[in-house]
Write a protein that holds these residues in place. Structure first.
Motif, short mmCIF file in Angstrom:
data_model
loop_
_atom_site.label_atom_id
_atom_site.label_comp_id
_atom_site.label_asym_id
_atom_site.label_seq_id
_atom_site.Cartn_x
_atom_site.Cartn_y
_atom_site.Cartn_z
N ASP A 20 -45.08 37.39 -99.36
CA ASP A 20 -45.58 38.40 -100.28
C ASP A 20 -45.55 39.77 -99.62
O ASP A 20 -45.40 39.89 -98.39
CB ASP A 20 -47.02 38.04 -100.71
CG ASP A 20 -47.04 36.80 -101.58
OD1 ASP A 20 -46.40 36.83 -102.65
OD2 ASP A 20 -47.68 35.79 -101.19
N GLY A 21 -45.72 40.79 -100.45
CA GLY A 21 -45.77 42.15 -99.91
C GLY A 21 -45.48 43.16 -101.01
O GLY A 21 -45.05 42.79 -102.11
N PRO A 22 -45.70 44.44 -100.72
CA PRO A 22 -45.47 45.48 -101.72
C PRO A 22 -43.97 45.74 -101.95
O PRO A 22 -43.12 45.18 -101.24
CB PRO A 22 -46.15 46.71 -101.11
CG PRO A 22 -46.15 46.46 -99.65
CD PRO A 22 -46.23 44.98 -99.46
N ALA A 23 -43.68 46.61 -102.91
CA ALA A 23 -42.29 46.94 -103.25
C ALA A 23 -41.57 47.53 -102.05
O ALA A 23 -42.13 48.37 -101.33
CB ALA A 23 -42.28 47.93 -104.42
N ALA A 24 -40.34 47.10 -101.84
CA ALA A 24 -39.46 47.65 -100.79
C ALA A 24 -40.01 47.48 -99.38
O ALA A 24 -39.71 48.26 -98.49
CB ALA A 24 -39.14 49.12 -101.06
N SER A 25 -40.80 46.43 -99.16
CA SER A 25 -41.35 46.21 -97.81
C SER A 25 -40.34 45.51 -96.90
O SER A 25 -40.55 45.40 -95.70
CB SER A 25 -42.63 45.36 -97.89
OG SER A 25 -42.32 44.08 -98.40
N GLY A 26 -39.25 45.02 -97.51
CA GLY A 26 -38.23 44.30 -96.73
C GLY A 26 -38.34 42.80 -96.93
O GLY A 26 -37.61 42.03 -96.31
N LYS A 27 -39.23 42.36 -97.81
CA LYS A 27 -39.45 40.92 -97.94
C LYS A 27 -38.25 40.16 -98.49
O LYS A 27 -38.00 39.03 -98.09
CB LYS A 27 -40.73 40.62 -98.74
CG LYS A 27 -40.75 41.17 -100.13
CD LYS A 27 -42.13 41.00 -100.74
CE LYS A 27 -42.14 41.41 -102.19
NZ LYS A 27 -41.54 42.74 -102.48
N SER A 28 -37.46 40.81 -99.37
CA SER A 28 -36.28 40.10 -99.91
C SER A 28 -35.27 39.83 -98.81
O SER A 28 -34.70 38.73 -98.73
CB SER A 28 -35.56 40.95 -100.97
OG SER A 28 -36.33 41.04 -102.10
N THR A 29 -35.04 40.84 -97.97
CA THR A 29 -34.06 40.68 -96.90
C THR A 29 -34.52 39.58 -95.93
O THR A 29 -33.73 38.73 -95.52
CB THR A 29 -33.89 42.02 -96.14
OG1 THR A 29 -33.76 43.05 -97.11
CG2 THR A 29 -32.69 41.99 -95.25
N VAL A 30 -35.80 39.60 -95.60
CA VAL A 30 -36.33 38.57 -94.69
C VAL A 30 -36.20 37.20 -95.36
O VAL A 30 -35.77 36.22 -94.72
CB VAL A 30 -37.82 38.85 -94.36
CG1 VAL A 30 -38.40 37.71 -93.56
CG2 VAL A 30 -37.96 40.15 -93.62
N ALA A 31 -36.55 37.12 -96.63
CA ALA A 31 -36.49 35.83 -97.34
C ALA A 31 -35.07 35.30 -97.36
O ALA A 31 -34.84 34.11 -97.14
CB ALA A 31 -37.03 36.00 -98.77
N LYS A 32 -34.10 36.19 -97.59
CA LYS A 32 -32.70 35.76 -97.61
C LYS A 32 -32.28 35.21 -96.26
O LYS A 32 -31.69 34.14 -96.17
CB LYS A 32 -31.79 36.96 -97.94
CG LYS A 32 -31.59 37.15 -99.41
CD LYS A 32 -30.61 38.29 -99.68
CE LYS A 32 -30.91 38.83 -101.07
NZ LYS A 32 -30.78 40.26 -101.22
N GLU A 46 -44.14 55.69 -96.96
CA GLU A 46 -43.03 56.61 -96.68
C GLU A 46 -41.73 55.84 -96.40
O GLU A 46 -40.67 56.16 -96.96
CB GLU A 46 -43.43 57.42 -95.44
CG GLU A 46 -42.79 58.76 -95.33
CD GLU A 46 -43.17 59.38 -94.00
OE1 GLU A 46 -44.20 58.98 -93.41
OE2 GLU A 46 -42.41 60.25 -93.56
N VAL A 47 -41.84 54.83 -95.57
CA VAL A 47 -40.66 54.03 -95.22
C VAL A 47 -40.13 53.31 -96.46
O VAL A 47 -38.92 53.26 -96.71
CB VAL A 47 -41.02 53.01 -94.10
CG1 VAL A 47 -39.95 51.94 -93.95
CG2 VAL A 47 -41.25 53.73 -92.78
N ARG A 48 -41.03 52.79 -97.26
CA ARG A 48 -40.60 52.04 -98.44
C ARG A 48 -39.90 52.94 -99.45
O ARG A 48 -38.89 52.57 -100.05
CB ARG A 48 -41.79 51.30 -99.06
CG ARG A 48 -42.31 50.20 -98.09
CD ARG A 48 -43.37 49.32 -98.65
NE ARG A 48 -44.62 49.98 -98.90
CZ ARG A 48 -45.10 50.26 -100.10
NH1 ARG A 48 -44.42 49.91 -101.17
NH2 ARG A 48 -46.26 50.86 -100.23
N ARG A 49 -40.46 54.14 -99.62
CA ARG A 49 -39.83 55.10 -100.54
C ARG A 49 -38.42 55.46 -100.04
O ARG A 49 -37.47 55.51 -100.81
CB ARG A 49 -40.70 56.35 -100.65
CG ARG A 49 -40.79 56.84 -102.07
CD ARG A 49 -41.63 58.09 -102.25
NE ARG A 49 -42.93 58.09 -101.65
CZ ARG A 49 -43.33 58.95 -100.70
NH1 ARG A 49 -42.50 59.85 -100.23
NH2 ARG A 49 -44.56 58.90 -100.23
N ALA A 50 -38.32 55.68 -98.74
CA ALA A 50 -37.01 56.04 -98.15
C ALA A 50 -36.01 54.90 -98.31
O ALA A 50 -34.82 55.13 -98.57
CB ALA A 50 -37.20 56.40 -96.68
#
Ligand code: DC
Length: 215
Positions: free
Chosen positions: A11-23, A152-156
């Motif tokens: 789990d995590g907020p939008a654009a935290s990188g969780k999809s990439t990690v999950a993949k 900031e990182v997530r927005r970027a």
């Protein structure tokens, strides 16, 4: 019974990188990767197609009842069809980004999609990413991660993907809703990816799983 298959909840907020990690994790562990956000996005895309107002929960529920939703697996990844149409690129549109949190706050939508999310585990080991996977979908799994990053990182990251996405507004709605809000579920290991490259995050996730008892 579903207990025979393992589940990693991310789990995590939008654009935290969780999809990439999950993949990456699903590949290295030989599990199916399930993107639960795509399911909320698909329902949102369909109601927008039908001209239904996302904030009108009665109208959304009526449209939901008529929808045929089929979730599948293609080459190790979840996919979704609504009324026979496979949905991919359209799920990342600005219109969907702007409306998905409203639709995802409706309990009837969540009930239907959570049942389909759990069904994946009846026949597969799954790495599932979302907002409530550790708290609601698979609360009994010991393998829970929460991937975070600064706003900031997530927005970027989203801007770097060329995507218009008001991540802070979406997070506020996803965290403040009554049903299954985004939160760090009990027992989850938190990984802050703000200062990490993707390889580092994946490595940290592997280590976290091992410390949670993964063999
Ligand atoms: O992971 P994502 O950004 O593609 O998710 C899109 C939206 O779907 C997110 O803003 C909130 C909702 N969502 C949810 O409510 N529960 C989940 N398990 C996954 C996503």
């Amino acid at each position: 019974m579903s207990d025979q298959h393992r589940a990693v909840a991310i789990d995590g907020p939008a654009a935290s990188g969780k999809s990439t990690v999950a993949k990456r994790l699903s590949k290295s562990l030989g599990m199916v990767m399930v993107n639960s956000g795509a399911m909320y996005r698909a329902v949102t895309w369909q109601i927008l197609q039908e001209g239904v107002e996302p904030a009108d929960s009665e109208a959304v529920i009526a449209a939901l009842r008529k929808m045929e939703i089929v979730c599948g697996v293609d080459d190790g990844f979840s996919d979704i069809r609504i009324n026979g149409r496979l949905l991919t690129e359209e799920l990342r549109s600005e219109e969907v980004n702007n409306s998905v949190s409203k639709v995802a706050a409706i309990p009837e939508v969540r009930n239907r999609l959570v049942a389909m999310q759990r069904a994946y585990r009846a026949s597969n080991d799954v790495v599932m990413e979302g907002r409530d996977i550790g708290s609601v979908v698979f609360p009994e799994t010991p393998f829970k991660l929460y991937i975070d990053a600064s706003e900031e990182v997530r927005r970027a990251r989203r801007a770097g993907d060329g995507e218009a996405d008001a991540v802070a507004a979406r997070d506020a709605q996803d965290s403040q809703r009554k049903t299954a809000p985004l939160k760090i579920s009990e027992g989850a290991i938190v990984i802050d990816s703000s200062e990490m490259g993707i390889d580092e995050v994946v490595e940290a996730a592997h280590r976290a799983l091992i410390s949670l008892g993964w063999e």
